[in-house]
Scaffold this active site. Structure first.
Site, PDB file in Angstrom:
ATOM      1  N   GLU A 192      10.155   2.326  10.623  1.00 26.49           N
ATOM      2  CA  GLU A 192      11.032   3.488  10.410  1.00 26.49           C
ATOM      3  C   GLU A 192      10.172   4.721  10.620  1.00 26.49           C
ATOM      4  O   GLU A 192       9.240   4.963   9.866  1.00 26.49           O
ATOM      5  CB  GLU A 192      11.586   3.491   8.978  1.00 26.49           C
ATOM      6  CG  GLU A 192      12.821   2.663   8.780  1.00 26.49           C
ATOM      7  CD  GLU A 192      13.946   3.029   9.726  1.00 26.49           C
ATOM      8  OE1 GLU A 192      14.046   4.213  10.127  1.00 26.49           O
ATOM      9  OE2 GLU A 192      14.707   2.130  10.091  1.00 26.49           O
ATOM     10  N   GLY A 232       6.718   5.754   8.388  1.00 26.73           N
ATOM     11  CA  GLY A 232       5.751   6.838   8.537  1.00 26.73           C
ATOM     12  C   GLY A 232       5.928   7.484   9.898  1.00 26.73           C
ATOM     13  O   GLY A 232       7.014   7.434  10.482  1.00 26.73           O
ATOM     14  N   SER A 233       4.844   8.067  10.397  1.00 26.51           N
ATOM     15  CA  SER A 233       4.963   8.836  11.637  1.00 26.51           C
ATOM     16  C   SER A 233       5.107   7.918  12.851  1.00 26.51           C
ATOM     17  O   SER A 233       4.687   6.757  12.825  1.00 26.51           O
ATOM     18  CB  SER A 233       3.729   9.716  11.818  1.00 26.51           C
ATOM     19  OG  SER A 233       2.628   8.909  12.167  1.00 26.51           O
ATOM     20  N   CYS A 253      12.862  11.893   6.572  1.00 23.85           N
ATOM     21  CA  CYS A 253      13.094  11.422   7.950  1.00 23.85           C
ATOM     22  C   CYS A 253      14.483  11.877   8.374  1.00 23.85           C
ATOM     23  O   CYS A 253      14.743  12.063   9.551  1.00 23.85           O
ATOM     24  CB  CYS A 253      13.059   9.913   8.042  1.00 23.85           C
ATOM     25  SG  CYS A 253      11.771   9.172   7.092  1.00 23.85           S
ATOM     26  N   GLY A 268       3.114   4.524  13.755  1.00 24.05           N
ATOM     27  CA  GLY A 268       3.990   3.383  14.029  1.00 24.05           C
ATOM     28  C   GLY A 268       3.655   2.722  15.359  1.00 24.05           C
ATOM     29  O   GLY A 268       3.715   1.490  15.484  1.00 24.05           O
ATOM     30  N   LYS A 296       0.847  -1.200   0.000  1.00 24.98           N
ATOM     31  CA  LYS A 296       0.000   0.000   0.000  1.00 24.98           C
ATOM     32  C   LYS A 296       0.877   1.242   0.000  1.00 24.98           C
ATOM     33  O   LYS A 296       1.478   1.600   1.006  1.00 24.98           O
ATOM     34  CB  LYS A 296      -0.936   0.057   1.206  1.00 24.98           C
ATOM     35  CG  LYS A 296      -1.993   1.150   0.989  1.00 24.98           C
ATOM     36  CD  LYS A 296      -2.731   1.571   2.239  1.00 24.98           C
ATOM     37  CE  LYS A 296      -2.110   2.736   2.951  1.00 24.98           C
ATOM     38  NZ  LYS A 296      -2.003   3.992   2.192  1.00 24.98           N
ATOM     39  N   GLU A 315       9.112  16.551  15.739  1.00 27.34           N
ATOM     40  CA  GLU A 315       9.308  16.506  14.282  1.00 27.34           C
ATOM     41  C   GLU A 315       8.262  17.358  13.569  1.00 27.34           C
ATOM     42  O   GLU A 315       7.070  17.232  13.838  1.00 27.34           O
ATOM     43  CB  GLU A 315       9.216  15.057  13.783  1.00 27.34           C
ATOM     44  CG  GLU A 315       9.569  14.945  12.317  1.00 27.34           C
ATOM     45  CD  GLU A 315       9.548  13.508  11.788  1.00 27.34           C
ATOM     46  OE1 GLU A 315       8.563  12.810  12.027  1.00 27.34           O
ATOM     47  OE2 GLU A 315      10.534  13.118  11.134  1.00 27.34           O
TER      48      GLU A 315
END
Ligand code: UN1
Length: 497
Positions: free
Chosen positions: A252, A230-231, A286, A235, A178, A387
Site C-alpha cells: 500500500e 509506506g512510500s 495515503c 515499496g 516492525k 505525493e
C-alpha cells in the site's frame, strides 16, 4: 531526556529482549521535541533472525489452533482496545501528533477490525463443488502460509497494524512486526494487548528499528509473506526483493487523491469535505485530498471561501483542546514540504495561503507547517503529480466533468477520489470512470471503513486489498482436496468421457 524516560525492548521468543548490539534511538513528540516518549531498540539483522526463528516456532502452534479459537483472541483484543481507547489515543497523539479526535478514530478502526476478524474465524469459507466423477467429492479450503513480515507506517499507528495483523493471525500465520520508528510506543502497546488477549508468545514478535531492520525482515528466507505500507520508492525496493525470492507481497503506497467539485455541487458540503480531506491528519494520509479539481462556474467563489475557512484552522498540539491541525511527523517531512513549495512556485502556481513553517506561541518546539493552498495549478505539473504528504492543497480549474475525470486519472497513483455533484448520472459515471480503488460521492477522499476492501490501483499498490473480506485471501493459501470413495481408480478427463 528526563530520568523517567523509559527504555523499551523488542519482543522476541516470548521475552522482552534488548537489541543484540545495544543500540537505541529516541522517539520524540512531534508537537514538542523536548518531550521524549521513549528510547527504542535500533535493531539489526541479528535481532530479526532471532524474531523470525521464534515466529517459525510460533507458527507450528498457531496453525493447529482452530480458526474460531484464533478469532476469539482477536475479539478479546478488541475488548481491551475498547477499555484502553482513551489512554491509547493520548499516547498516539503524543508520539504522532494528530488531534485526539483522530487518534480515537484510529483506535476505533482497530476495534472494528478486531471484531470483523473475530467473526471471520468462523467463516473462512472454501467451496464444495461437484466432482465430474461418481462417488468423489471436490472441495477447496484455506490454509495459513507461515511467518508474515509486517511493516507499518506512522500515520495510522494502530489502525494499520491491526488491518494487517488481525487477518494474518486469524488465518493462522505468525508475525514479525516492525512499526514505523516514529510511532514505536503504539507498536509496543499493541503487542502487549495481543499478549494480554491470549496470543501465544512466539506467534508475535516485535522488532523496533529503522530501514535496516525492515530490510532484514523482507529479505529473510523464512519470512513467507510481507505486508508493507509506506512510500512508493521503498515499496519498489521491497517488491524487487520479494520478486526475487517469490514471496507473497501486499503493498500500500502513495496517493495523489483528488476531490472534484462540479458547478451543481452543494458548496457548503464540499467545503467541509475539503477542509477535512486536505488538512485532516495534517495531510499525512495515503487518502488525503491533495488535489482539488473545480469546475470553472464555481471555481473563484469556492476557492475564496475555502481560503477564508482554512485561515481559521487552529494549529497546535493535538492533545490541546481546540486544535484542528497537528504537526507533521519529523524534520524530513518539513523539508520535503518546503521543497514542494519551491517546486510549485517555480512552476508558476499561485501560492494563495501558507507556504511556510508555522510560528507562534506553543509551536516553537514542534514540526508545524501552515495549511497551504496553491491555485492555478497546471495538470501534469510536478506539484499536481507528486505525493507531498503534508498540508498542501493544489487547485486545478476545469471546464466540465469530462475534463475533471481526465485530470483525476492522469497521475501514476490511484487510491481514492471524490466527486461533489447533485447529478445522479455523473455520480455513477464517476464510479465507472475514475481510476481509483475507492471513489466517494459527496464525501471527501478519506473515510474508509474496516469491513470493506481498502487499496488503490496503478502505483498505489500491487493489486491486493486490506480490510474487508479480500485481505483474508492474501493471508491464506487455497488448498484443494479430492476424496474418491468409489473404491476404484477413476481417471479424471478419461473415464468419464
Ligand atoms: C491511510 O491513509 O493510510 O480512509 C489509511 C481513511 C482511513 C484509513 C486511511 N480510514 O482515511
Amino acid at each position: 531526556m528526563s530520568p523517567e524516560t523509559p527504555t523499551l525492548k523488542n519482543f522476541i521468543a516470548g521475552q522482552w529482549t534488548a537489541p543484540a548490539d545495544g543500540k537505541y534511538f529516541d522517539n520524540a513528540n512531534p508537537a514538542d521535541t523536548r518531550d521524549i516518549v521513549g528510547r527504542f531498540p535500533h535493531s539489526s539483522a541479528a535481532d530479526v533472525d532471532a524474531a523470525v526463528a521464534s515466529a517459525k516456532r510460533g507458527f507450528e502452534i498457531w496453525r493447529r489452533t482452530p480458526a474460531p479459537a484464533r478469532g476469539d483472541v482477536m475479539r478479546r483484543a478488541g475488548e481491551i482496545l475498547i477499555a484502553r481507547k482513551e489512554e491509547l489515543a493520548d499516547m498516539m497523539t503524543r508520539e504522532m501528533g494528530k488531534p485526539l479526535a483522530e487518534t480515537r478514530g484510529d483506535v476505533q478502526e482497530g476495534i472494528d477490525t478486531a471484531f470483523y476478524a473475530a467473526t471471520e474465524g468462523r467463516r473462512m469459507f472454501g467451496h464444495t463443488v461437484p466432482s465430474e466423477l461418481r462417488n468423489k467429492w471436490a472441495m477447496s479450503f484455506r490454509r495459513p502460509i507461515g511467518v508474515a513480515g509486517i511493516i507499518t507506517p506512522f500515520n495510522f499507528p494502530l489502525a494499520i497494524p491491526t488491518w494487517k495483523m488481525f487477518p494474518a493471525l486469524v488465518c493462522g500465520n505468525s508475525c514479525v512486526f516492525k512499526p514505523a520508528e516514529d510511532v514505536p510506543m503504539t507498536g509496543h502497546l499493541f503487542v502487549e494487548i495481543l499478549l494480554e488477549a491470549g496470543l501465544p508468545p512466539e506467534v508475535i514478535n516485535l522488532v523496533h528499528g529503522k530501514g535496516e531492520a525492515g530490510a532484514a525482515i523482507v529479505a529473510h528466507p523464512d519470512v513467507a509473506l510481507v505486508s508493507f505500507t509506506g512510500s512508493t520508492d521503498t515499496g519498489s525496493k521491497v517488491g524487487e526483493i520479494c520478486g526475487r525470492t517469490h514471496k507473497r507481497l501486499s503493498l500500500e503506497m502513495g496517493g495523489k487523491n483528488a476531490m472534484i467539485v462540479l458547478d451543481d455541487a452543494d458548496l457548503e458540503l464540499a467545503l467541509e469535505g475539503i477542509l477535512w480531506g486536505a488538512f485532516g491528519t495534517t495531510g499525512q494520509r495515503c487518502t488525503a485530498t491533495s488535489r482539488l479539481i473545480v469546475q470553472e462556474g464555481v471555481h473563484d467563489e469556492f476557492v475564496s471561501t475555502l481560503e477564508k475557512r482554512a485561515q481559521k484552522l487552529v494549529l497546535g498540539d493535538g492533545r490541546s483542546k481546540g486544535t484542528d491541525v497537528g504537526p507533521v511527523i519529523n524534520t524530513r517531512a518539513l523539508e520535503k514540504i518546503e521543497r514542494y513549495i519551491g517546486i510549485g512556485t517555480g512552476e508558476g502556481a499561485t501560492l494563495r495561503m501558507g507556504g511556510a513553517r508555522a510560528k507562534g506561541t506553543g509551536l516553537e518546539n514542534g514540526y508545524f507547517f501552515q495549511p497551504t493552498i496553491f491555485t492555478g495549478v497546471k495538470a501534469l505539473s510536478r506539484l499536481e503529480q507528486e505525493e507531498i504528504f503534508g498540508p498542501v492543497l493544489s487547485v486545478v480549474k476545469v471546464k466540465d466533468a469530462d475534463e475533471a475525470f481526465r485530470v483525476n486519472n492522469d497521475v501514476r497513483y490511484g487510491l481514492s477520489s471524490s466527486v461533489y455533484t447533485r447529478d445522479v448520472n455523473i455520480s455513477f459515471r464517476a464510479l465507472n470512470e475514475l481510476d481509483n480503488g475507492i471513489t466517494y460521492i459527496n464525501a471527501p477522499t478519506i473515510g474508509a471503513e474496516a469491513h470493506l476492501p481498502f487499496g488503490g490501483v496503478k502505483q498505489t499498490g500491487n493489486g491486493h486489498r486490506e480490510g474487508g473480506w479480500e485481505v483474508y485471501e492474501f493471508y491464506s493459501e487455497t488448498k484443494v482436496g479430492y476424496v474418491d470413495f468409489s473404491g476404484k481408480l477413476q481417471r479424471a478427463q478419461i473415464d468419464n468421457y
